[in-house]
Design a protein around this motif. Structure first.
Motif, mmCIF file in Angstrom:
data_model
loop_
_atom_site.group_PDB
_atom_site.id
_atom_site.type_symbol
_atom_site.label_atom_id
_atom_site.label_comp_id
_atom_site.label_asym_id
_atom_site.label_seq_id
_atom_site.Cartn_x
_atom_site.Cartn_y
_atom_site.Cartn_z
ATOM 1 N N THR A 88 47.712 -32.243 76.394
ATOM 2 C CA THR A 88 48.530 -31.073 76.086
ATOM 3 C C THR A 88 48.756 -30.938 74.582
ATOM 4 O O THR A 88 48.628 -29.847 74.019
ATOM 5 N N ASN A 89 49.080 -32.036 73.927
ATOM 6 C CA ASN A 89 49.309 -31.991 72.481
ATOM 7 C C ASN A 89 48.031 -31.579 71.743
ATOM 8 O O ASN A 89 48.037 -30.652 70.925
ATOM 9 N N PHE A 90 46.916 -32.257 72.044
ATOM 10 C CA PHE A 90 45.655 -31.922 71.374
ATOM 11 C C PHE A 90 45.217 -30.501 71.711
ATOM 12 O O PHE A 90 44.667 -29.789 70.866
ATOM 13 N N SER A 91 45.441 -30.098 72.951
ATOM 14 C CA SER A 91 45.024 -28.760 73.385
ATOM 15 C C SER A 91 45.764 -27.688 72.599
ATOM 16 O O SER A 91 45.159 -26.711 72.126
ATOM 17 N N PHE A 92 47.073 -27.840 72.436
ATOM 18 C CA PHE A 92 47.842 -26.860 71.664
ATOM 19 C C PHE A 92 47.448 -26.881 70.188
ATOM 20 O O PHE A 92 47.376 -25.830 69.539
ATOM 21 N N GLN A 93 47.218 -28.077 69.651
ATOM 22 C CA GLN A 93 46.812 -28.147 68.248
ATOM 23 C C GLN A 93 45.472 -27.448 68.024
ATOM 24 O O GLN A 93 45.332 -26.620 67.107
ATOM 25 N N THR A 94 44.483 -27.790 68.840
ATOM 26 C CA THR A 94 43.168 -27.179 68.654
ATOM 27 C C THR A 94 43.196 -25.689 68.953
ATOM 28 O O THR A 94 42.488 -24.907 68.295
ATOM 29 N N ALA A 95 44.012 -25.283 69.922
ATOM 30 C CA ALA A 95 44.125 -23.850 70.240
ATOM 31 C C ALA A 95 44.593 -23.069 69.027
ATOM 32 O O ALA A 95 44.018 -22.033 68.674
ATOM 33 N N MET A 96 45.631 -23.566 68.353
ATOM 34 C CA MET A 96 46.151 -22.861 67.188
ATOM 35 C C MET A 96 45.149 -22.884 66.039
ATOM 36 O O MET A 96 44.940 -21.876 65.348
ATOM 37 N N MET A 97 44.512 -24.012 65.835
ATOM 38 C CA MET A 97 43.555 -24.110 64.727
ATOM 39 C C MET A 97 42.315 -23.245 64.976
ATOM 40 O O MET A 97 41.769 -22.658 64.036
ATOM 41 N N ARG A 98 41.874 -23.135 66.231
ATOM 42 C CA ARG A 98 40.731 -22.277 66.546
ATOM 43 C C ARG A 98 41.055 -20.796 66.357
ATOM 44 O O ARG A 98 40.152 -19.969 66.230
ATOM 45 N N LEU A 99 42.346 -20.475 66.345
ATOM 46 C CA LEU A 99 42.773 -19.096 66.083
ATOM 47 C C LEU A 99 43.013 -18.853 64.588
ATOM 48 O O LEU A 99 43.417 -17.755 64.198
ATOM 49 N N GLY A 100 42.824 -19.880 63.785
ATOM 50 C CA GLY A 100 43.011 -19.740 62.344
ATOM 51 C C GLY A 100 44.394 -20.092 61.855
ATOM 52 O O GLY A 100 44.696 -19.956 60.662
ATOM 53 N N ARG A 140 39.291 -28.219 79.210
ATOM 54 C CA ARG A 140 38.740 -27.269 78.237
ATOM 55 C C ARG A 140 39.212 -25.848 78.534
ATOM 56 O O ARG A 140 39.585 -25.105 77.620
ATOM 57 N N TYR A 141 39.217 -25.466 79.801
ATOM 58 C CA TYR A 141 39.729 -24.139 80.151
ATOM 59 C C TYR A 141 41.184 -23.994 79.710
ATOM 60 O O TYR A 141 41.625 -22.913 79.311
ATOM 61 N N GLY A 142 41.926 -25.091 79.773
ATOM 62 C CA GLY A 142 43.324 -25.047 79.353
ATOM 63 C C GLY A 142 43.479 -24.714 77.889
ATOM 64 O O GLY A 142 44.422 -24.023 77.489
ATOM 65 N N MET A 143 42.565 -25.190 77.059
ATOM 66 C CA MET A 143 42.624 -24.866 75.635
ATOM 67 C C MET A 143 42.474 -23.361 75.419
ATOM 68 O O MET A 143 43.210 -22.747 74.639
ATOM 69 N N PHE A 144 41.536 -22.734 76.125
ATOM 70 C CA PHE A 144 41.335 -21.294 75.974
ATOM 71 C C PHE A 144 42.535 -20.512 76.498
ATOM 72 O O PHE A 144 42.933 -19.486 75.911
#
Length: 353
Positions: free
Chosen positions: A52-64, A286-290
């Motif tokens: 969950t922590n990594f997913s939220f971090q990468t989600a925000m970073m992938r959005l810029g 992975r789907y959770g990250m999107f």
């Protein structure tokens, strides 16, 4: 939708709009790499988390966007005795969205009362985990084409399983859902979940065995027995390892059944299941990250609200649930809500006695 505390905070239409956005991001991620540029997420993780922590971090970073926060409260002013209210009011001065995971049930709801920016519940004790539900629904919809008409088996620790509680509440938005709730009797779903299901006339049955019902399932949602939620170590020892999914047991399942798990697993899914095409729990992450990318885009772009209404000051907890946030944060207002016609705590949903 200002905050995401409980999946019930959104309508089915709002969910479908978020799923549509998540699907668009999956299909063309390069088109979304700047949508949150200049926006900042504060991730407050008061208990251990990997996915969950990594997913939220990468989600925000992938959005810029950018991320700050802590994964250990002992490295923050929480260790000095700072209240949840003060922490949230402070970090909402810096961030555009606050993502929280804590061991205290109802904590995200409490935080939302004092935050000038949207708050996301990334798990509050054994209560709710709405963004895991977003990951679950994204997985099911992407792989099966829809959710209506499914037969779901939820297996394991259903008493403390916040992912299970959130998924059940989310399924109230869909049609013709059937639940097989598979658990030891002492780890059955809490009464407020039963009341929720009865009130909405959701079909469910509670059983203690997995093998007898597996042929009927479209989705088998395995969960671990959560050692950290047990007060009595002997109770944990009695229940650990009670359900273990193996390839042999899968022989009786439908060829297109999905095997899901919020992870981490301990021993409830044997390693030999990983190569079965029905095992989708790693893809589910992975789907959770999107799904979280779609959510963060929606919330982080909202305007601040620096004129929050005043909140009543509490004097003592109304709720007797020892894991409720009101047990430690006594200034919280005495919120009460009806679930199935019964008075329940407005933070943790426990029945008030």
């Amino acid at each position: 939708m200002r905050h995401l505390i409980d999946f019930s905070d959104m309508t089915r239409e709002q969910w479908e709009q978020l799923y549509q956005r998540a699907s668009q991001i999956m299909d063309a991620p390069e088109e979304y790499i700047h949508v949150c540029e200049g926006r900042i997420s504060c991730n407050l993780f008061y208990e251990p988390s990997t996915r969950t922590n990594f997913s939220f971090q990468t989600a925000m970073m992938r959005l810029g966007g950018s991320v700050f926060g802590f994964a250990d409260p002992n490295s923050s002013s929480v260790a000095k005795g700072e209240t949840l209210k003060d922490t949230v009011k402070m970090v909402s001065n810096y961030a555009d969205v606050v993502v929280m995971r804590t061991p205290w049930e109802g904590s995200a709801k409490a935080a939302s009362l004092y935050s000038a920016v949207p708050v996301v519940n990334a798990g509050d004790g054994g209560h709710m985990h709405p963004t895991q539900t977003m990951a679950d629904l994204t997985t099911i919809t992407r792989l099966r084409g829809g959710v209506d008409g499914l037969c779901l088996g939820l297996c394991g620790d259903l008493k403390n399983g916040r992912t299970v509680h959130s998924l059940i509440k989310a399924m109230a938005k869909f049609r013709d859902i059937k639940f097989f709730l598979i658990s030891p009797r002492e780890l059955a779903v809490p009464e407020y979940i039963r009341a929720f299901m009865r009130e909405r006339q959701m079909w469910f049955t509670e059983v203690t065995g997995l093998e007898a019902v597996i042929p009927q399932l479209d989705v088998l949602y395995m969960t671990r027995i959560q050692k950290e939620r047990f007060v009595d170590p002997l109770e944990y020892e009695r229940n650990k390892g009670v359900y273990i999914l193996t390839r042999r047991k899968l022989e009786r399942a439908k060829k297109d059944m999905l095997v899901m798990h919020p992870l981490p697993r301990v021993d409830e899914i044997a390693v030999d299941v990983d190569d079965d095409p029905r095992a989708v729990y790693f893809a589910q992450a992975r789907y959770g990250m999107f799904a979280r990318m779609a959510l963060l885009e929606h919330l982080a772009l909202q305007d601040r609200d620096d004129h929050l209404p005043p909140v009543e000051i509490g004097t003592k907890p109304v709720c007797t649930n020892p894991r409720c946030i009101t047990q430690t944060e006594h200034y919280l207002p005495p919120l009460v809500r009806k679930i199935g016609g019964v008075d329940c705590c407005g933070f943790c949903d426990a029945v008030l006695r």
